[in-house]
Each structure stands twice: as structure tokens, then as C-alpha cells.
Scaffold this active site. Structure first.
Site, PDB file in Angstrom:
ATOM      1  N   GLU A  34       0.839  -1.199   0.000  1.00  0.00           N
ATOM      2  CA  GLU A  34       0.000   0.000   0.000  1.00  0.00           C
ATOM      3  C   GLU A  34       0.878   1.254   0.000  1.00  0.00           C
ATOM      4  O   GLU A  34       1.448   1.621   1.021  1.00  0.00           O
ATOM      5  CB  GLU A  34      -0.918   0.007   1.231  1.00  0.00           C
ATOM      6  CG  GLU A  34      -1.940  -1.111   1.236  1.00  0.00           C
ATOM      7  CD  GLU A  34      -2.936  -1.017   0.094  1.00  0.00           C
ATOM      8  OE1 GLU A  34      -3.315   0.110  -0.307  1.00  0.00           O
ATOM      9  OE2 GLU A  34      -3.337  -2.086  -0.398  1.00  0.00           O
ATOM     10  N   GLU A  75      -5.521   2.714   7.968  1.00  0.00           N
ATOM     11  CA  GLU A  75      -4.999   2.167   6.704  1.00  0.00           C
ATOM     12  C   GLU A  75      -4.888   0.642   6.774  1.00  0.00           C
ATOM     13  O   GLU A  75      -5.164  -0.050   5.799  1.00  0.00           O
ATOM     14  CB  GLU A  75      -3.637   2.777   6.370  1.00  0.00           C
ATOM     15  CG  GLU A  75      -3.709   4.096   5.666  1.00  0.00           C
ATOM     16  CD  GLU A  75      -4.172   4.021   4.214  1.00  0.00           C
ATOM     17  OE1 GLU A  75      -4.368   2.915   3.663  1.00  0.00           O
ATOM     18  OE2 GLU A  75      -4.348   5.089   3.634  1.00  0.00           O
ATOM     19  N   LYS A 100     -15.285  -1.229   0.225  1.00  0.00           N
ATOM     20  CA  LYS A 100     -13.979  -0.592   0.005  1.00  0.00           C
ATOM     21  C   LYS A 100     -14.052   0.918   0.208  1.00  0.00           C
ATOM     22  O   LYS A 100     -13.151   1.520   0.799  1.00  0.00           O
ATOM     23  CB  LYS A 100     -13.465  -0.921  -1.395  1.00  0.00           C
ATOM     24  CG  LYS A 100     -13.036  -2.363  -1.549  1.00  0.00           C
ATOM     25  CD  LYS A 100     -12.492  -2.579  -2.954  1.00  0.00           C
ATOM     26  CE  LYS A 100     -11.859  -3.933  -3.096  1.00  0.00           C
ATOM     27  NZ  LYS A 100     -11.133  -4.068  -4.368  1.00  0.00           N
ATOM     28  N   ASP A 101     -15.121   1.534  -0.281  1.00  0.00           N
ATOM     29  CA  ASP A 101     -15.270   2.980  -0.122  1.00  0.00           C
ATOM     30  C   ASP A 101     -15.421   3.365   1.352  1.00  0.00           C
ATOM     31  O   ASP A 101     -14.884   4.387   1.781  1.00  0.00           O
ATOM     32  CB  ASP A 101     -16.467   3.486  -0.923  1.00  0.00           C
ATOM     33  CG  ASP A 101     -16.237   3.454  -2.425  1.00  0.00           C
ATOM     34  OD1 ASP A 101     -15.090   3.221  -2.852  1.00  0.00           O
ATOM     35  OD2 ASP A 101     -17.219   3.659  -3.173  1.00  0.00           O
TER      36      ASP A 101
END
Length: 124
Positions: A34, A75, A100-101
Site C-alpha cells: 500500500e 490504513e 472498500k469505499d
């Protein structure tokens, strides 16, 4: 009785070290995969640097640093959500997108909280 206690302590220590290894493995996954985590770590280094060099109260410093760490935790949660969604639903689906949003929104909300804390600390 002491053998029982020693066995209990060894067992608990073993569980603790397992949790540490699993947590470290999770952090390495997030770090490697990420790019946003690297950006937040960089932002946290800058933020913590300012928090430690400006004339702030200890509680203000603690708040700024803690909120930065919470962004990293968000995160990690977001990455976990993304991985679970991708595993269970590789096809595009409105519910997968919503999950996911929402994870992404959690990161944004923690970042907004950190920004607001900075604004309130600096400008009252």
C-alpha cells in the site's frame, strides 16, 4: 503450584510473541503493498517532528502523534477490508465497492481528525 504458574506464564508469553509476529507480518504486508501507507508514514514523521519542536503542551504532542498512529491503523483496517472483499468477490459488485469505499472513508475521517487537531492546537 509454582509449576502451574510457570506453565501459565510460558503459555501467555508464547501467545504474546505469536501476536507480535502476526502483527509484524500484517504491517509488512501493508507497508509493501500500500503506497498510501508510506505516504502517511512520511506525513507522520513531518507532523511528529513539528509536534516535538513547536512549543506545545505534552498533551497536545501526544494527541498529534496518537492521531497520526490512528491514521496508520485505519490504513491497516482498510487494507484488510480490501483484501477480504477481493478474496470473496473478485467480480465488481456494488456491495464490494461500498465496503472498500467505507474503508477509505475511515482513513479520510481519521486524517481529517488529525488535521482539525492541528488547526485547533495552532489557532485555538
Amino acid at each position: 503450584m509454582q509449576n502451574e504458574e510457570a506453565g501459565f506464564l510460558r503459555s501467555e508469553w508464547s501467545k504474546f510473541t505469536d501476536r507480535c509476529r502476526w502483527s509484524w507480518a500484517g504491517w509488512l504486508i501493508v507497508w509493501r503493498e500500500e503506497s498510501s501507507v508510506k505516504q502517511w508514514v512520511f506525513a507522520n514523521i513531518i507532523s511528529a517532528g513539528f509536534a516535538l519542536t513547536l512549543d506545545l503542551a505534552p498533551v497536545e504532542r501526544a494527541l498529534i502523534i496518537a492521531l497520526g498512529v490512528l491514521i496508520l491503523a485505519a490504513e491497516c483496517f482498510n487494507t484488510a477490508i480490501e483484501r477480504c472483499v477481493d478474496y470473496t468477490s473478485p467480480a465488481h459488485h456494488p456491495l464490494a465497492k461500498a465496503a472498500k469505499d467505507c474503508g477509505s472513508a475511515a482513513v479520510a475521517i481519521t486524517a481529517i481528525a488529525a488535521g482539525l487537531a492541528w488547526l485547533i492546537i495552532l489557532f485555538g
